[in-house]
Design a protein around this motif. Structure first.
Motif, PDB file in Angstrom:
ATOM      1  N   VAL A  64     -91.943  -9.507-108.632  1.00 53.20           N
ATOM      2  CA  VAL A  64     -90.507  -9.642-108.348  1.00 53.20           C
ATOM      3  C   VAL A  64     -89.793  -8.489-109.040  1.00 53.20           C
ATOM      4  O   VAL A  64     -89.269  -8.602-110.145  1.00 53.20           O
ATOM      5  N   GLY A  65     -89.829  -7.348-108.358  1.00 49.69           N
ATOM      6  CA  GLY A  65     -89.231  -6.133-108.882  1.00 49.69           C
ATOM      7  C   GLY A  65     -87.973  -5.760-108.124  1.00 49.69           C
ATOM      8  O   GLY A  65     -87.406  -6.585-107.385  1.00 49.69           O
ATOM      9  N   PRO A  66     -87.499  -4.521-108.267  1.00 48.77           N
ATOM     10  CA  PRO A  66     -86.236  -4.108-107.632  1.00 48.77           C
ATOM     11  C   PRO A  66     -86.214  -4.339-106.121  1.00 48.77           C
ATOM     12  O   PRO A  66     -85.216  -4.832-105.583  1.00 48.77           O
ATOM     13  N   ARG A  67     -87.323  -3.990-105.443  1.00 47.67           N
ATOM     14  CA  ARG A  67     -87.343  -4.149-103.985  1.00 47.67           C
ATOM     15  C   ARG A  67     -87.261  -5.619-103.587  1.00 47.67           C
ATOM     16  O   ARG A  67     -86.489  -6.003-102.703  1.00 47.67           O
ATOM     17  N   PHE A  68     -88.063  -6.453-104.233  1.00 44.81           N
ATOM     18  CA  PHE A  68     -88.071  -7.885-103.939  1.00 44.81           C
ATOM     19  C   PHE A  68     -86.678  -8.474-104.145  1.00 44.81           C
ATOM     20  O   PHE A  68     -86.152  -9.201-103.298  1.00 44.81           O
ATOM     21  N   LEU A  69     -86.055  -8.158-105.283  1.00 43.42           N
ATOM     22  CA  LEU A  69     -84.745  -8.713-105.609  1.00 43.42           C
ATOM     23  C   LEU A  69     -83.671  -8.254-104.624  1.00 43.42           C
ATOM     24  O   LEU A  69     -82.782  -9.028-104.252  1.00 43.42           O
ATOM     25  N   LYS A  70     -83.754  -6.997-104.190  1.00 42.20           N
ATOM     26  CA  LYS A  70     -82.766  -6.492-103.240  1.00 42.20           C
ATOM     27  C   LYS A  70     -82.891  -7.173-101.874  1.00 42.20           C
ATOM     28  O   LYS A  70     -81.921  -7.272-101.121  1.00 42.20           O
ATOM     29  N   LEU A  71     -84.096  -7.655-101.557  1.00 43.21           N
ATOM     30  CA  LEU A  71     -84.308  -8.350-100.292  1.00 43.21           C
ATOM     31  C   LEU A  71     -83.772  -9.776-100.313  1.00 43.21           C
ATOM     32  O   LEU A  71     -83.590 -10.385 -99.259  1.00 43.21           O
ATOM     33  N   MET A  72     -83.534 -10.310-101.504  1.00 47.44           N
ATOM     34  CA  MET A  72     -83.004 -11.672-101.610  1.00 47.44           C
ATOM     35  C   MET A  72     -81.559 -11.728-101.108  1.00 47.44           C
ATOM     36  O   MET A  72     -80.798 -10.771-101.268  1.00 47.44           O
ATOM     37  N   ASP A 111     -89.494  -8.423-113.023  1.00 45.75           N
ATOM     38  CA  ASP A 111     -89.018  -7.221-113.704  1.00 45.75           C
ATOM     39  C   ASP A 111     -87.661  -7.549-114.342  1.00 45.75           C
ATOM     40  O   ASP A 111     -86.651  -7.679-113.637  1.00 45.75           O
ATOM     41  N   THR A 112     -87.648  -7.690-115.663  1.00 44.63           N
ATOM     42  CA  THR A 112     -86.437  -8.128-116.359  1.00 44.63           C
ATOM     43  C   THR A 112     -85.276  -7.156-116.159  1.00 44.63           C
ATOM     44  O   THR A 112     -84.130  -7.573-115.921  1.00 44.63           O
ATOM     45  N   ASP A 113     -85.542  -5.860-116.259  1.00 43.41           N
ATOM     46  CA  ASP A 113     -84.463  -4.879-116.102  1.00 43.41           C
ATOM     47  C   ASP A 113     -83.842  -4.948-114.706  1.00 43.41           C
ATOM     48  O   ASP A 113     -82.616  -4.873-114.554  1.00 43.41           O
ATOM     49  N   ALA A 114     -84.699  -5.100-113.694  1.00 43.11           N
ATOM     50  CA  ALA A 114     -84.192  -5.190-112.319  1.00 43.11           C
ATOM     51  C   ALA A 114     -83.383  -6.464-112.127  1.00 43.11           C
ATOM     52  O   ALA A 114     -82.336  -6.464-111.452  1.00 43.11           O
ATOM     53  N   LEU A 115     -83.841  -7.559-112.731  1.00 41.07           N
ATOM     54  CA  LEU A 115     -83.103  -8.818-112.626  1.00 41.07           C
ATOM     55  C   LEU A 115     -81.755  -8.713-113.318  1.00 41.07           C
ATOM     56  O   LEU A 115     -80.732  -9.211-112.816  1.00 41.07           O
ATOM     57  N   LEU A 116     -81.712  -8.041-114.467  1.00 40.05           N
ATOM     58  CA  LEU A 116     -80.450  -7.872-115.184  1.00 40.05           C
ATOM     59  C   LEU A 116     -79.410  -7.141-114.336  1.00 40.05           C
ATOM     60  O   LEU A 116     -78.220  -7.487-114.366  1.00 40.05           O
ATOM     61  N   VAL A 117     -79.841  -6.152-113.585  1.00 37.04           N
ATOM     62  CA  VAL A 117     -78.920  -5.419-112.712  1.00 37.04           C
ATOM     63  C   VAL A 117     -78.277  -6.364-111.704  1.00 37.04           C
ATOM     64  O   VAL A 117     -77.055  -6.344-111.487  1.00 37.04           O
ATOM     65  N   GLU A 118     -79.102  -7.211-111.096  1.00 43.07           N
ATOM     66  CA  GLU A 118     -78.584  -8.134-110.081  1.00 43.07           C
ATOM     67  C   GLU A 118     -77.706  -9.227-110.689  1.00 43.07           C
ATOM     68  O   GLU A 118     -76.695  -9.632-110.100  1.00 43.07           O
ATOM     69  N   LEU A 119     -78.072  -9.712-111.872  1.00 43.19           N
ATOM     70  CA  LEU A 119     -77.271 -10.736-112.532  1.00 43.19           C
ATOM     71  C   LEU A 119     -75.922 -10.169-112.982  1.00 43.19           C
ATOM     72  O   LEU A 119     -74.877 -10.814-112.826  1.00 43.19           O
TER      73      LEU A 119
END
Length: 313
Positions: free
Chosen positions: A211-219, A235-243
């Motif tokens: 669950v990295g940047p690409r996966f999260l962006k597809l959500m 990916d904690t950093d990628a999740l932080l961006v989205e949160l």
């Protein structure tokens, strides 16, 4: 002459005492209590053929492996084996307590989803301020929602079963495709369209960082990510961006790093609820784990392959 009893090392900590009687009911075994914090076993303990790490902090006895000269099996009380699989010798059978955690963890997942959809964090903040928050927040319903469940073992299957009661239709994903279950290779094609994404997969080289940047962006926008698997899968950093942007929400029982240190930016995000790797921690789970462990050990002692045996590299 009767065969010598098989020595089984079982932790002497409070959560593990129940295991002494459950495993002690097996035929032809001798239960040997041990302290999982010691650096050195006694000579008698070193002759044990089976080791059970403790219910809590299971990684502590890894350093004792080299002292167990007759070791034939390591029986874990956890659903996953990632903490031990790299240290257990190939000649030794490693098995998990898969199945024992399904009910407690599925219950946590449902509670986390309902907490976020019905806006309990916001309500508690209003309560702390003494504010009657009628129409000051937007709750949502689970009815008619779709959930993507990544990792369809005992826990993921139980989550899907319980979500169905709330009117949620679940899409199931496992490492390989089978009837009614998608393979992980098609995840990029099916992530969108789900209001909830639940991670209950084990940590492997293939799921690490899944669950990295690409996966999260597809959500979908406003979708909820629930991680009850392992922190390193996300990916904690990628999740932080989205949160931080407010586009996604999350409910996390596991994090990377773990324990999550004081001052980490995840703590400050209003779109996330965090529990301290405690999804299974309710009364009776330790007994469930030992009951499954006893079944696995009994199979091994009969000369069978335990159903929860882990394939070591």
């Amino acid at each position: 002459m009767a065969a010598a009893a098989v020595k089984i090392l079982v932790s002497d900590e409070a959560d593990d005492v129940v295991g002494h009687s459950i495993l002690g009911d097996l035929q032809g075994v001798e239960i040997m209590p041990y302290d999982p914090n010691v650096a050195e076993l006694t000579s008698s303990q070193s002759d044990a053929a089976v080791l059970l790490p403790p219910y809590r902090g299971s990684h502590r006895p890894i350093r004792l492996l080299g002292q167990l000269r007759s070791l034939r099996m390591v029986q874990l009380l956890s659903a996953g084996a990632d903490e031990w699989s790299g240290d257990v010798p190939g000649r030794v059978t490693l098995a998990t307590a898969r199945g024992a955690h399904a009910g407690p963890v599925a219950e946590w997942v449902l509670s986390a989803i309902l907490t976020q959809f019905r806006q309990w964090p916001a309500l508690v903040r209003f309560q702390d301020q003494g504010v009657w928050a009628h129409r000051k927040y937007e709750a949502d319903t689970l009815a008619g929602k779709r959930a993507l469940i990544v990792g369809v073992g005992a826990i993921g299957s139980e989550v899907a079963r319980r979500l169905e009661v709330f009117g949620v239709d679940s899409t199931l994903v496992a490492s390989r495709r089978r009837d009614g279950v998608f393979g992980a290779d098609v995840l990029p094609e099916i992530v969108s369209g789900h209001a909830i994404v639940v991670i209950t997969a084990p940590l492997t080289e293939k799921t690490r960082g899944l669950v990295g940047p690409r996966f999260l962006k597809l959500m979908d926008d406003s979708a909820l990510l629930v991680n009850a698997g392992r922190g390193q899968i996300v990916d904690t950093d990628a999740l932080l961006v989205e949160l931080a942007s407010g586009r996604l929400r999350a409910a996390l029982d596991v994090t990377d790093p773990e324990p999550l240190p004081s001052g980490h930016p995840l703590w400050a995000q209003h779109g996330v609820v965090i529990s301290p790797h405690s999804a299974r921690t309710v009364p009776g789970t330790n007994r469930l784990c030992y009951e499954v462990a006893a079944q696995q050990v009994a199979a091994y002692l009969r000369g069978e392959q335990p159903s929860n045996a882990v394939q070591l590299g």
